[in-house]
Design an enzyme around this catalytic site. Structure first.
Site, mmCIF file in Angstrom:
data_model
loop_
_atom_site.group_PDB
_atom_site.id
_atom_site.type_symbol
_atom_site.label_atom_id
_atom_site.label_comp_id
_atom_site.label_asym_id
_atom_site.label_seq_id
_atom_site.Cartn_x
_atom_site.Cartn_y
_atom_site.Cartn_z
ATOM 1 N N HIS A 135 -1.603 5.294 0.781
ATOM 2 C CA HIS A 135 -2.546 6.275 0.256
ATOM 3 C C HIS A 135 -1.859 7.621 0.009
ATOM 4 O O HIS A 135 -2.133 8.295 -0.986
ATOM 5 C CB HIS A 135 -3.710 6.457 1.234
ATOM 6 C CG HIS A 135 -4.778 5.420 1.101
ATOM 7 N ND1 HIS A 135 -5.779 5.503 0.169
ATOM 8 C CD2 HIS A 135 -4.985 4.264 1.787
ATOM 9 C CE1 HIS A 135 -6.572 4.447 0.276
ATOM 10 N NE2 HIS A 135 -6.120 3.682 1.247
ATOM 11 N N HIS A 166 -0.506 1.300 5.426
ATOM 12 C CA HIS A 166 -1.626 1.598 4.529
ATOM 13 C C HIS A 166 -1.828 3.107 4.380
ATOM 14 O O HIS A 166 -2.144 3.598 3.291
ATOM 15 C CB HIS A 166 -2.907 0.957 5.051
ATOM 16 C CG HIS A 166 -2.939 -0.534 4.915
ATOM 17 N ND1 HIS A 166 -2.612 -1.173 3.737
ATOM 18 C CD2 HIS A 166 -3.262 -1.515 5.800
ATOM 19 C CE1 HIS A 166 -2.738 -2.486 3.895
ATOM 20 N NE2 HIS A 166 -3.128 -2.713 5.141
ATOM 21 N N HIS A 222 1.964 -1.852 10.540
ATOM 22 C CA HIS A 222 1.333 -2.332 9.309
ATOM 23 C C HIS A 222 0.197 -1.408 8.895
ATOM 24 O O HIS A 222 0.076 -1.041 7.708
ATOM 25 C CB HIS A 222 0.808 -3.748 9.518
ATOM 26 C CG HIS A 222 0.008 -4.279 8.367
ATOM 27 N ND1 HIS A 222 0.584 -4.979 7.328
ATOM 28 C CD2 HIS A 222 -1.318 -4.210 8.084
ATOM 29 C CE1 HIS A 222 -0.352 -5.306 6.450
ATOM 30 N NE2 HIS A 222 -1.524 -4.851 6.891
ATOM 31 N N GLU A 223 -0.653 -1.026 9.836
ATOM 32 C CA GLU A 223 -1.771 -0.142 9.500
ATOM 33 C C GLU A 223 -1.276 1.237 9.058
ATOM 34 O O GLU A 223 -1.868 1.858 8.169
ATOM 35 C CB GLU A 223 -2.730 -0.018 10.687
ATOM 36 C CG GLU A 223 -3.362 -1.340 11.119
ATOM 37 C CD GLU A 223 -4.020 -2.089 9.970
ATOM 38 O OE1 GLU A 223 -4.515 -1.428 9.021
ATOM 39 O OE2 GLU A 223 -4.036 -3.335 9.999
#
Length: 232
Positions: A110, A106, A102-103
């Site tokens: 970006h 991110h 999940h991280e």
């Protein structure tokens, strides 16, 4: 002044939302703890899974670091670092791999210029101002009976609700990216993937609850001070 903190709108609107937020926090903790006991068949640790996912997306320059705490995992775009908590970094569990993926989602957002995360980053400075000044301005406006100060306080407070609203698609998209990657790479499969999905879904509920709290707080302020203006 006392009524500002304990008016009927607070108990009717805000308290139920805060109770949901508390439930969401308990839910994510219990779900994470449950699937932290389920070892993945692939044997990947959270850190290894994160490195693999980042490399597959051409993000070799994104570092992975350990951060203290439990469920303190996050991606820091300023430092270009995925930080994984003690309970995720070395763990080969289904929960840890899901959170790590999940991280990384991110980081990918970006990298590809995903619009909601760009919007969220853009409004953070305004949101920070709103979180610090909205209530003080409301209280000062209430004491000195200056309506523009009250209106400005409400406007600044609304930026926090906007931030929570924009956060929802960012978090759901990161989770969807994570689950799709884990499935396509075979890091998790079958019941493992379902377990990871439950962890990420529980985490998503905390963001829904945070939005609800912010919206109910804003609605309370609008009703409270809108009522005052009508009474005037």
């Amino acid at each position: 002044m006392f009524g500002f903190f304990y008016d009927s709108y607070y108990w009717i609107l805000v308290v139920p939302a805060m109770l949901l937020a508390a439930f969401a926090q308990m839910k994510v903790s219990s779900t994470f703890n449950r699937y932290s006991q389920v070892r993945s068949r692939s044997g990947y640790t959270g850190a290894q899974a994160a490195r693999d996912i980042l490399d597959r997306n051409g993000l070799q320059g994104v570092r992975i670091e350990r951060v203290r705490g439990n469920l303190t995992d996050h991606y820091d775009p300023r430092s270009n670092v995925v930080r994984l908590s003690d309970s995720v970094y070395d763990s080969p569990s289904v929960a840890a791999i899901g959170v790590a993926a999940h991280e990384c989602g991110h980081a990918v957002q970006h990298a590809v210029g995903y619009f909601p995360i760009k919007l969220r980053s853009a409004i953070i400075p305004v949101t920070n101002i709103g979180s610090k000044l909205s209530i003080p301005l409301l209280l000062i406006g209430l004491v000195v009976q200056v309506e523009p100060l009250i209106n400005l306080g409400i406007l600044l407070f609304s930026t926090m609700a906007l931030f929570q609203l924009v956060t929802l698609p960012v978090e759901y998209n990161a989770s969807n990216r994570a689950l799709a990657t884990l499935d396509s790479t075979g890091m998790l499969s079958g019941d493992e993937l379902q377990g990871s999905k439950k962890v990420l879904s529980a985490a998503a509920l905390t963001y829904v609850a945070a939005l609800l709290v912010a919206v109910m707080q804003l609605l309370r302020l609008l009703l409270l001070f809108g009522g005052r203006r009508r009474d005037d």
